[in-house]
Scaffold this motif. Sequence first.
Motif, PDB file in Angstrom:
ATOM      1  N   SER A   1       0.845  -1.192   0.000  1.00  0.00           N
ATOM      2  CA  SER A   1       0.000   0.000   0.000  1.00  0.00           C
ATOM      3  C   SER A   1       0.882   1.245   0.000  1.00  0.00           C
ATOM      4  CB  SER A   1      -0.874  -0.006   1.249  1.00  0.00           C
ATOM      5  OG  SER A   1      -1.459   1.261   1.429  1.00  0.00           O
ATOM      6  N   CYS A   2       0.460   2.267  -0.707  1.00  0.00           N
ATOM      7  CA  CYS A   2       1.183   3.543  -0.718  1.00  0.00           C
ATOM      8  C   CYS A   2       0.608   4.523   0.295  1.00  0.00           C
ATOM      9  CB  CYS A   2       1.139   4.148  -2.122  1.00  0.00           C
ATOM     10  SG  CYS A   2       2.047   3.171  -3.313  1.00  0.00           S
ATOM     11  N   ARG A   3      -0.188   3.999   1.227  1.00  0.00           N
ATOM     12  CA  ARG A   3      -0.879   4.858   2.204  1.00  0.00           C
ATOM     13  C   ARG A   3       0.065   5.777   2.978  1.00  0.00           C
ATOM     14  NH1 ARG A   3      -1.800  -0.654   5.532  1.00  0.00           N
ATOM     15  NH2 ARG A   3       0.440  -1.011   5.650  1.00  0.00           N
ATOM     16  N   GLN A   4      -0.406   6.996   3.211  1.00  0.00           N
ATOM     17  CA  GLN A   4       0.242   7.923   4.132  1.00  0.00           C
ATOM     18  C   GLN A   4      -0.852   8.533   4.986  1.00  0.00           C
ATOM     19  OE1 GLN A   4       3.552  10.582   2.986  1.00  0.00           O
ATOM     20  NE2 GLN A   4       3.084  10.003   0.896  1.00  0.00           N
ATOM     21  N   ALA A   5      -0.717   8.383   6.285  1.00  0.00           N
ATOM     22  CA  ALA A   5      -1.762   8.898   7.178  1.00  0.00           C
ATOM     23  C   ALA A   5      -1.166   9.418   8.474  1.00  0.00           C
ATOM     24  CB  ALA A   5      -2.783   7.800   7.470  1.00  0.00           C
ATOM     25  N   LEU A   6      -1.858  10.390   9.044  1.00  0.00           N
ATOM     26  CA  LEU A   6      -1.503  10.937  10.344  1.00  0.00           C
ATOM     27  C   LEU A   6      -2.752  10.818  11.213  1.00  0.00           C
ATOM     28  CD1 LEU A   6       1.278  12.151  10.950  1.00  0.00           C
ATOM     29  CD2 LEU A   6       0.334  14.414  10.468  1.00  0.00           C
ATOM     30  N   LEU A   7      -2.684   9.933  12.214  1.00  0.00           N
ATOM     31  CA  LEU A   7      -3.876   9.660  13.022  1.00  0.00           C
ATOM     32  C   LEU A   7      -3.689  10.221  14.429  1.00  0.00           C
ATOM     33  CD1 LEU A   7      -4.448   5.959  11.827  1.00  0.00           C
ATOM     34  CD2 LEU A   7      -5.391   8.075  10.868  1.00  0.00           C
ATOM     35  N   LEU A   8      -4.422  11.276  14.741  1.00  0.00           N
ATOM     36  CA  LEU A   8      -4.314  11.954  16.031  1.00  0.00           C
ATOM     37  C   LEU A   8      -5.329  11.378  17.022  1.00  0.00           C
ATOM     38  CD1 LEU A   8      -3.170  13.941  13.846  1.00  0.00           C
ATOM     39  CD2 LEU A   8      -4.063  15.819  15.242  1.00  0.00           C
ATOM     40  N   SER A   9      -4.909  11.228  18.268  1.00  0.00           N
ATOM     41  CA  SER A   9      -5.840  10.773  19.300  1.00  0.00           C
ATOM     42  C   SER A   9      -6.975  11.777  19.453  1.00  0.00           C
ATOM     43  CB  SER A   9      -5.111  10.607  20.629  1.00  0.00           C
ATOM     44  OG  SER A   9      -6.017  10.275  21.652  1.00  0.00           O
ATOM     45  N   SER A  10      -6.641  13.062  19.348  1.00  0.00           N
ATOM     46  CA  SER A  10      -7.646  14.122  19.533  1.00  0.00           C
ATOM     47  C   SER A  10      -7.130  15.406  18.910  1.00  0.00           C
ATOM     48  CB  SER A  10      -7.894  14.357  21.022  1.00  0.00           C
ATOM     49  OG  SER A  10      -6.664  14.627  21.665  1.00  0.00           O
ATOM     50  N   SER A  11      -8.001  16.392  18.765  1.00  0.00           N
ATOM     51  CA  SER A  11      -7.585  17.703  18.260  1.00  0.00           C
ATOM     52  C   SER A  11      -7.087  18.576  19.408  1.00  0.00           C
ATOM     53  CB  SER A  11      -8.756  18.427  17.582  1.00  0.00           C
ATOM     54  OG  SER A  11      -9.215  17.672  16.497  1.00  0.00           O
ATOM     55  N   ASN A  12      -7.639  18.283  20.591  1.00  0.00           N
ATOM     56  CA  ASN A  12      -7.247  19.044  21.775  1.00  0.00           C
ATOM     57  C   ASN A  12      -6.266  18.253  22.605  1.00  0.00           C
ATOM     58  OD1 ASN A  12      -8.818  21.577  21.799  1.00  0.00           O
ATOM     59  ND2 ASN A  12     -10.548  20.159  21.667  1.00  0.00           N
TER      60      ASN A  12
END
Lengths: 239, 239
Positions: free
Chosen positions: B4-15
Amino acid sequence: MQQSCRQALLLSSSNCHTYSLLEFAKNEICSFLNRNDVKTLLFIPYAQNNYDTYTARIKEAIGPWGYEVTGIHTYSNPVDAINNAKAVFIGGGNTFLLLKKLYDNNLVEIIRQKVNDGSLLYMGSSAGTNVATKSIHTTNDMPIIYPPSFDAINLVPFNINPHYIDMNMETHMGETRDQRIKEYLEMPYACPVLGLKEGSILHVNKNSLIIKGVAGAFLFQKEKKTEYPVGADVSFLLN
Amino acid sequence: MQQSCRQALLLSSSNCHTYSLLEFAKNEICSFLNRNDVKTLLFIPYAQNNYDTYTARIKEAIGPWGYEVTGIHTYSNPVDAINNAKAVFIGGGNTFLLLKKLYDNNLVEIIRQKVNDGSLLYMGSSAGTNVATKSIHTTNDMPIIYPPSFDAINLVPFNINPHYIDMNMETHMGETRDQRIKEYLEMPYACPVLGLKEGSILHVNKNSLIIKGVAGAFLFQKEKKTEYPVGADVSFLLN
């Protein structure tokens, strides 16, 4: 509208701080069952995984009060077990798991019918209280399994949030309980939500609804949160 | 298996406590976008009810860093909007509401395809992180709406519990977070669960997975809970 003959005892939880299992509810449970000459409870352990262990724990708590407890999983046909029972007790655990199993075993409709026609007493605790209401939209549980619907047994025309805590413990760690309930109330199909504090019991008797137990409740409606102490008559919620 | 060429940034929360909105993630977000020459973010506000207000808040936070932000709801056709975007940011709110809207607008499959073929960058926060995983079985949110499935975009083959707190705050008030995750892990289809503490960011880059941000994570597997600090390489979770 024909009057429902429903009788139900809806507990926020089986455990209440400083009490042993179900002890805080002992007087209410005993008078609920004795008033109806019931000596045997059909226990539904579907909200947890180990049915035998769970049923044994409930038997250990309630047995000494003079009642017989049998697990629905020990019958070959759960629908027949309901048809032959005078009182059912649905225990807590995971609400999604419980509702899925109730649908899988075709029990949602028959429990609704039998409680409404007065031939079955209903007792629920936590998840067992959630599934007695209109829908499980306001459970605190994780959605660990996909049920065929969020609609529940619908013995009462509102929703319950069990284990309700009136404080913002979750600040900086996701949303608070009140925020979550408010999100639900913004949905077009939302009905009122009763937040039952631990130790709170809702006694449904036909068209009467009284808060009992050792702790009160909070009623959530759009833009409105109202506290009701033990003893409060909230029968208007049945209209 | 094709990579997969996936690129992702997964944040627990915005705050994150002591930071303004998204500020804790500023360096990661900027380097993620700049590395890919992306100057415009397509924001998906479906997890909340007021799309304009929500999009404006995100624009106010990210705009000053030099990026343009447009709300997907301002396009007449959301599928076209995705097809024309280079990067998508799915914000937090209610996970059930978000997943329902993604399915309603036929976006689940197309986002999965475009991220996997490398033509779309994925950023998510809280509910937006939950929907990037295998399923939403481990969200903390209330099930305020019934989605057609709990299966999600499936960019990574595990589940996430955002806003993870490593303490038993809920004693005497329902189950703890760890107990809830454990209930999920008992299901036959359960996959590992990464509990992302507030301030934690998961950086997915093809087959590399690194914990970034200002807080670490806990990995839950059957009978096992392992802590991973910021900087830890957890790429094995992609296998």
